[in-house]
Design an enzyme around this catalytic site. Structure first.
Site, PDB file in Angstrom:
ATOM      1  N   LYS A 182       0.857  -1.195   0.000  1.00  0.00           N
ATOM      2  CA  LYS A 182       0.000   0.000   0.000  1.00  0.00           C
ATOM      3  C   LYS A 182       0.887   1.237   0.000  1.00  0.00           C
ATOM      4  O   LYS A 182       2.090   1.136   0.232  1.00  0.00           O
ATOM      5  CB  LYS A 182      -0.893  -0.029   1.242  1.00  0.00           C
TER       6      LYS A 182
ATOM      7  N   TYR B 120      14.347  32.225   2.930  1.00  0.00           N
ATOM      8  CA  TYR B 120      13.174  33.057   3.237  1.00  0.00           C
ATOM      9  C   TYR B 120      13.165  33.534   4.691  1.00  0.00           C
ATOM     10  O   TYR B 120      13.622  32.829   5.594  1.00  0.00           O
ATOM     11  CB  TYR B 120      11.893  32.239   3.025  1.00  0.00           C
TER      12      TYR B 120
HETATM   13  C1  LIG Z   1      -0.085  -1.664   6.961  1.00  0.00           C
HETATM   14  C2  LIG Z   1      -0.657  -2.864   7.508  1.00  0.00           C
HETATM   15  C3  LIG Z   1       0.161  -3.944   7.894  1.00  0.00           C
HETATM   16  C4  LIG Z   1       1.662  -3.898   7.868  1.00  0.00           C
HETATM   17  O1  LIG Z   1       2.142  -3.254   9.030  1.00  0.00           O
HETATM   18  P1  LIG Z   1       3.681  -3.062   9.283  1.00  0.00           P
HETATM   19  O2  LIG Z   1       3.775  -2.473  10.636  1.00  0.00           O
HETATM   20  O3  LIG Z   1       4.179  -2.125   8.251  1.00  0.00           O
HETATM   21  O4  LIG Z   1       4.281  -4.403   9.182  1.00  0.00           O
HETATM   22  C5  LIG Z   1      -0.457  -5.108   8.302  1.00  0.00           C
HETATM   23  N1  LIG Z   1      -1.802  -5.195   8.349  1.00  0.00           N
HETATM   24  C6  LIG Z   1      -2.613  -4.175   8.028  1.00  0.00           C
HETATM   25  C7  LIG Z   1      -4.078  -4.352   8.125  1.00  0.00           C
HETATM   26  C8  LIG Z   1      -2.068  -2.975   7.596  1.00  0.00           C
HETATM   27  O5  LIG Z   1      -2.859  -1.975   7.268  1.00  0.00           O
END
Ligand SMILES: *Cc1c(COP(=O)(O)O)cnc(C)c1O
Length: 831
Positions: free
Chosen positions: A501, A726
């Site tokens: 993701k 700035y």
């Molecule tokens: C993002 C996510 C993970 C992975 O988590 P990490 O801490 O990056 O390993 C696992 N399960 C769900 C539902 C997530 O949204």
């Protein structure tokens, strides 16, 4: 060289089922790399997670007829009428035995190289030093493992005059097998460092284990100034059969009587001259175009081996001056006009060409683009050029190349040998880049493979899209190493979802997905349907889970085979309705339970009966898995709460399972959980941050994946009292040198890093951000740092962990990584 199947059967002590004649020229252990099915012998290896026996039906369909197995398939005579199965007790050992017997056929110098660092450099340099006068067979890339070594040794053929092989170990006991396969006449120990120390009780134990390679060698080469090595040699002595002696070629800067006495090392601006006395002979010198310690020490090792094999001192000096740095990188970049460029500047020879072609062939490409190979002359002395290029042609064709561009006098002379319909030849790079062929490259996947000295860098620079000078370099080998790191905590049968993701935590979902698919992960997970559709359009066929399915995108999900997560009754109803409308049945979905995050999910205590009832009274969708998410698996202080979450999940998910006959996968562990709660891994785990190289529990780097880099645009002296940037925030209190770099908050460089709150690295030195960070540019303080305009700047990555930035920003590394904006070009490589 080929062996008859009878001969192979005898050599590995197998029992044969099937009676077809066959000649074996190729060994295969990874079904994805198949190239010449008829002459291939497949070894069905069992590794922790995978079993080669599962690929036999597919390989048979693709034309493979010869298999080494531990179990002969039932009904083999009717299912595989044309096959030979060689049954052995252990397929890996059989592979090693075959390589060992193959090695026995050669009465030539064989160099075996071990050590903690520098093995590949020594191997490649020996190749550069020896190949002008003899045909060298060497390990491709860094094939130095229990599987890599036999595959390397197998590459020796009738023309081989010397073999050069690496032996790498990570655990006690491994060297013995490697030594038996390599049987080095000359064994080399580069050095003893800290790598893999955790599996050894002491440095001496590690040294002695590596020196197992020395036991039967006629000649051994090592650093005689290292007391640990001297200690280890005593151990080797105790193993030598009585009366046997071994030629010991240690090098020393202290001991004038040493077989290789290094009298002086003179460093100049970009070259080093080494004066030596070899075996008490005349004083000689050679120079190398490098000045770093590692290169100097490795060159001395190479010098000893080359002199021992019979290279003259003059030839040695001449060839040493031309040594090239080793590029192990194989880069993937977006090119102009819809092309993708795979740039492999690794030394050009037939074995590394095959590896690069295999890489290109295995990366899925949705657009069905043509595969083009641009190749320089191949340096391989001792082989008939006609045969060599005929082999090149054969390989390229088998690996799907439809367009061939040869650059160099030798390859042009062999144009007739290249049997590819679309082919072009040029004497040199200049002729090529001014040609119509170059200007009409369109929508192709191009493999650029050329030895450095052919100037192929110039082609790649012209082909790659001109971009913003800031790039995020993504190391695909590190992704794989992290994947294997986490797999090592998991039972072989436990499945894995890789979270890609947020564009793979900023690294770029498409290329990461291609790599993960190649390594057979069970599921990929993205946030929304469009991300999943993009993956499908890029040729990803793995299972894909959608974590936040939008009600407006069900059609996209059905069309692209994307499996949604379902977290509420509202979503459930809408999904069932949409599926029914399309006439879809049994569409796999993933049920999310809320066990304490209070974000999304069904209540495992209150909702289960209603949920089960609803699922039972329809056949549009079917629960494929059920899962929940820990709120604090990364911190011990939440262990009690995690236990509470797990108990809720365990009860709720079991209830769901009991209501159905088919297996519903249960999963709750994320990266931190895999390591911290191994007994909660259940059927499947979900790996996120760890894949990208950060241990979420310690914030330490596992294998760094992403490096954000830019370059110095301009430098100026700013006198004390002036300000930078700035709002006059960057007050300069003493005369300073300030550099501007083309990265700003619009690229994801957070403004709170400015005003000396954080730093980047310029030539390895810390340079603080001065004044406010601008939208597209930032200013840094390089006072006292040896640098110039055009030099590279590391914002975070290999040498500056991203957690340094996230700590300053009082946030988590996830936010920094996912905040790198899209205009920053991603460049992928593997080493
Ligand atoms: C993002 C996510 C993970 C992975 O988590 P990490 O801490 O990056 O390993 C696992 N399960 C769900 C539902 C997530 O949204």
């Amino acid at each position: 060289m080929t062996y008859t199947i009878e001969k192979v059967t005898t050599l590995i002590g197998a029992r044969r089922y099937g009676d077809r004649d066959a000649n074996i020229g190729f060994i295969l252990t990874d079904s994805r790399s198949l190239c010449f099915p008829e002459e291939t012998l497949f070894f069905a290896l069992k590794t922790g997670r995978n079993d080669g026996h599962n690929y036999i039906p597919e390989l048979y369909r693709r034309g493979v007829r010869n298999f080494v197995v531990t179990e002969v398939p039932k009904g083999y005579a009717s299912d595989y009428p044309e096959a030979n199965f060689l049954k052995v007790v252990n397929t890996l050992e059989a592979l090693q035995r075959l390589a060992e017997r193959h090695r026995d056929e050669f009465d030539i110098p064989i160099v075996g190289i071990t050590g903690s660092n520098g093995k590949t450099m020594v191997k490649e340099w020996l190749y550069q030093l020896l190949s002008p006068q003899m045909y060298v067979t060497r390990s491709p890339r860094s094939y130095n493992s229990q599987i890599g070594v036999p595959l390397s040794v197998w590459l020796m053929n009738e023309q081989t005059k010397v073999g050069v092989f690496e032996a790498g170990i990570s655990e006690p006991g491994e060297m013995l097998a490697l030594r038996d396969i390599i049987q080095p006449t000359i064994a080399v120990l580069t050095n003893i460092g800290e790598a893999h120390q955790k599996n050894f009780s002491s440095k001496l134990q590690k040294c002695e284990e590596k020196m197992v390679l020395f036991h039967d060698a006629q000649t051994v080469v090592y650093d005689a100034d290292d007391p640990l090595v001297e200690e280890g040699l005593k151990h080797v002595d105790s193993k030598l059969p009585n009366g046997d002696s071994q030629e010991r070629l240690g090098w020393s800067m202290k001991d004038k009587k040493a077989p290789m006495y290094i009298k002086s090392i003179e460093k100049k601006e970009s070259a080093t001259t080494i004066t030596y006395i070899y075996k008490g002979g005349e004083e000689n010198k050679y120079s190398i175009p490098f000045i770093d310690e590692a290169s100097i020490k490795n060159s001395i090792i190479c010098a000893i081996v080359a002199l021992r094999i019979g290279v003259s001192a003059d030839d040695l000096d001449e060839r040493m001056q031309k040594l090239e740095a080793i590029a192990m990188r194989l880069e993937v970049k977006e090119g102009q006009h819809g092309c993708t460029l795979i740039n492999d500047s690794y030394n050009s020879d037939i074995n590394s060409l095959d590896i690069a072609l295999d890489f290109m062939n295995r990366r899925p490409d949705h657009k069905g683009r043509r595969r083009t190979l641009i190749l320089s002359d191949i340096q391989q002395s001792g082989e008939d050029p006609r045969e060599l290029y005929a082999e090149v042609s054969n390989l390229a064709r088998k690996r799907g190349v439809v367009k061939f561009i040869g650059i160099g006098p030798e390859i042009s002379a062999q144009a007739d040998e290249i049997q590819i319909a679309e082919k072009f030849f040029f004497k040199g790079v200049e002729q090529f880049i001014h040609s119509e062929v170059f200007h009409s490259l369109r929508d192709e996947v191009i493999l650029l493979k050329g030895a450095r000295n052919y100037g192929f860098d110039q082609i790649s620079e012209l082909l790659v899209e001109k971009v913003h000078e800031t790039t995020l370099e993504v190391n695909l080998s590190a992704v794989v190493a992290n994947l294997n790191y986490y797999r090592s905590f998991m039972k072989p049968e436990t499945k894995l979802v890789c979270m890609i993701k947020a564009d793979a935590y900023g690294a770029g979902a498409v290329e990461i997905a291609k790599t993960l698919q190649d390594h057979r992960v069970d599921y990929l997970a993205v946030a929304v349907a469009d991300e999943g559709a993009t993956l499908r359009r890029n040729g990803i066929t793995s299972n894909i889970m959608i974590m936040n399915p939008e009600m407006t995108a069900f059609k996209t999900m059905f069309d692209y085979d994307l499996e949604p997560e379902v977290y509420s009754f509202r979503l459930l109803e809408a999904l069932i309705k949409a599926a029914e409308k399309e006439g879809i049945t049994d569409y796999p979905v993933h049920i999310k339970l809320d066990t304490g995050m209070h974000r999304l999910g069904f209540d495992p205590e209150k909702d289960m009966d209603k949920l089960i009832d609803r699922l039972k009274h329809q056949n549009a969708i079917i629960p494929r898995s059920v899962f929940s998410h820990f709120v604090g698996s990364d911190e011990d202080k939440f262990d009690d709460f995690s236990a509470h979450q797990f108990a809720l999940f365990d009860a709720g998910s079991k209830k769901l399972q009991t209501a159905f006959d088919h297996k519903i996968l249960r999963h709750i562990d994320n990266s931190a959980g895999i390591e911290h709660f191994p007994d909660r891994q259940l059927d499947m785990c979900r790996l996120g941050l760890g894949l990208y190289g950060i241990d979420p529990r310690t914030n330490e780097t596992i294998n760094n994946v992403s490096t954000l880099k830019t370059t110095i645009l301009q430098m100026r002296h700013v006198p004390a009292g002036d300000t930078v940037g700035y709002s006059r925030k960057g007050v300069i209190d003493h005369d300073s040198v300030i550099a501007a770099i083309p990265i700003g908050y619009a690229d994801g460089l957070n403004r709170h890093l400015g005003n000396r709150h954080c730093y980047c690295l310029v030539n390895g030195k810390k340079a603080e951000y001065v004044g406010n960070i601008c939208m597209d540019v930032a200013m840094i303080d390089v006072t006292g740092i040896d640098c110039k305009e055009g030099d590279s700047v590391e914002i975070f990555g290999d040498h500056l962990p991203v957690t340094v930035l996230s700590n300053v920003l009082d946030t988590i590394p996830y936010e920094v990584l996912t905040g790198i904006s899209n205009r920053v070009k991603r460049v992928y490589f593997q080493d």
